[in-house]
Design an enzyme around this catalytic site. Sequence first.
Site, PDB file in Angstrom:
ATOM      1  N   THR A 150       0.830  -1.209   0.000  1.00  0.00           N
ATOM      2  CA  THR A 150       0.000   0.000   0.000  1.00  0.00           C
ATOM      3  C   THR A 150       0.861   1.255   0.000  1.00  0.00           C
ATOM      4  O   THR A 150       0.625   2.191  -0.774  1.00  0.00           O
ATOM      5  CB  THR A 150      -0.933   0.009   1.224  1.00  0.00           C
ATOM      6  OG1 THR A 150      -1.702  -1.192   1.229  1.00  0.00           O
ATOM      7  CG2 THR A 150      -1.865   1.203   1.181  1.00  0.00           C
ATOM      8  N   SER A 192      -5.814   1.598   0.157  1.00  0.00           N
ATOM      9  CA  SER A 192      -6.407   0.345   0.642  1.00  0.00           C
ATOM     10  C   SER A 192      -7.922   0.497   0.650  1.00  0.00           C
ATOM     11  O   SER A 192      -8.486   1.169   1.500  1.00  0.00           O
ATOM     12  CB  SER A 192      -5.898   0.034   2.053  1.00  0.00           C
ATOM     13  OG  SER A 192      -6.484  -1.153   2.551  1.00  0.00           O
ATOM     14  N   ASP A 228      -6.699  -3.324  -5.313  1.00  0.00           N
ATOM     15  CA  ASP A 228      -6.451  -1.891  -5.169  1.00  0.00           C
ATOM     16  C   ASP A 228      -5.764  -1.349  -6.413  1.00  0.00           C
ATOM     17  O   ASP A 228      -5.194  -2.099  -7.216  1.00  0.00           O
ATOM     18  CB  ASP A 228      -5.592  -1.626  -3.938  1.00  0.00           C
ATOM     19  CG  ASP A 228      -6.329  -1.884  -2.636  1.00  0.00           C
ATOM     20  OD1 ASP A 228      -7.522  -1.542  -2.558  1.00  0.00           O
ATOM     21  OD2 ASP A 228      -5.718  -2.445  -1.700  1.00  0.00           O
ATOM     22  N   CYS A 262      -5.510   2.418  10.589  1.00  0.00           N
ATOM     23  CA  CYS A 262      -4.178   1.838  10.386  1.00  0.00           C
ATOM     24  C   CYS A 262      -3.225   2.248  11.510  1.00  0.00           C
ATOM     25  O   CYS A 262      -3.005   3.440  11.749  1.00  0.00           O
ATOM     26  CB  CYS A 262      -3.622   2.301   9.041  1.00  0.00           C
ATOM     27  SG  CYS A 262      -1.916   1.786   8.754  1.00  0.00           S
TER      28      CYS A 262
END
Length: 415
Positions: A256, A299, A405, A363
Amino acid sequence: MDKNQTTANNDKDLNKGAHIPNFPMARTQPLRPPPDYARFRKENPILKAKMWDDSLVWLVTRHGDVSKVLSDPRFSKVRTHPGFPETGPGGKAAARAGKPTFVDMDPPEHTRHRGMVEQDFTSAKAEEMRPAIQKIVDKLLDEMLKKTQPVDLLATFGLPVPTLVIYQMLGVPYEDHEFLDTCNAIRTNGSATSAESSQASKDLMDYLGRLVDKKMKTPTDDIISRLAIEQVKTGKLTHDELVAMSFLLLVAGNATTANTIVLGTLTLLQHPDQLAELRKDPSLIKSAVEEILRYLTGSQFATRRLALEDVEIGGITIKKGEGVWALNASANEDEDVFPNATRFDIHRQPNPQLAFGDGIHVCVAQDLARAEVQIAIGTLIRRCPNLQLAVPADELQYVTLAKRDFGVAALPVKW
């Protein structure tokens, strides 16, 4: 009328008479969310969609509603609950294999496990890491600038930045990086067979098991050693749980963050006036990165939940046991929150983007990721004032699979 037909009709009524769409939706542009999201936000912001296995899932599309779902403890992150939404059979199988980590736990287990590593990923710790990140970025650029042009920015710079940072933080010996990079590439490149992917994951777990054993005997100044001493030796965490947690920290954010660095660079190259502004005023890098995070939402498929009881969101009752997908990529283009939301604007303020999620599952390494992207892109555009794509943008090999993604197979650049 059979039961399935009755259910379908009831769900059609819940969608205000509209047809039940399939999810995930196809993208018409490689780095933009599906156009369906904008229509849903206006016409039917919370609706049911059909998954790959014909199961139904609620899609939540507006910023405020997405934030509520991600922050409400009545929605569970435990993937083994019957009805928890997955993007395919592989996800369903993975949810039942191995030990869960804190990203797939609810309180109190989530609170206990995440609490063991939060101290390593605070905003203060990210600031403290900046000189080390800068050193890694400078070294990678020194090596890149010696190479024959063009070079693949993803392989030579984007991916190594977060990888080398987390290796250093975890205490993974640098000499092992080629083996680990190969394992991780097989796991994530999408072209490996399920057997190859499973074997690569097993090889990574076996490696980390040996590394944990080594740290238990001879600790050094790193996260795995600290957890081994403070948590495993005191009986608060098992050996296998530490291996699983180390695996999560090793691989979870690398792709990511790498994509954000590389696609953020591509987006700036496609907006040369704003790139020129950023070069002229490097202090804009923080707001530029926040806009990159919003615009690209690195994400997009981790924000799924299951209702533990009946919950009303946006005037719709989501019943106990029903799956929910809180679409943060849609929330990040909500015109009620972001004026001219489809426009890339490095000056955008305020910018309450939800690229990292929200609530207790936001996150854990978001501040570290921000620092990595800011330093990587800021240094790259400063040291490469003539940076440009080596091929036309429409010739890049983009990730096109709807359930993946945004991404590119490579980003050839020259300077």
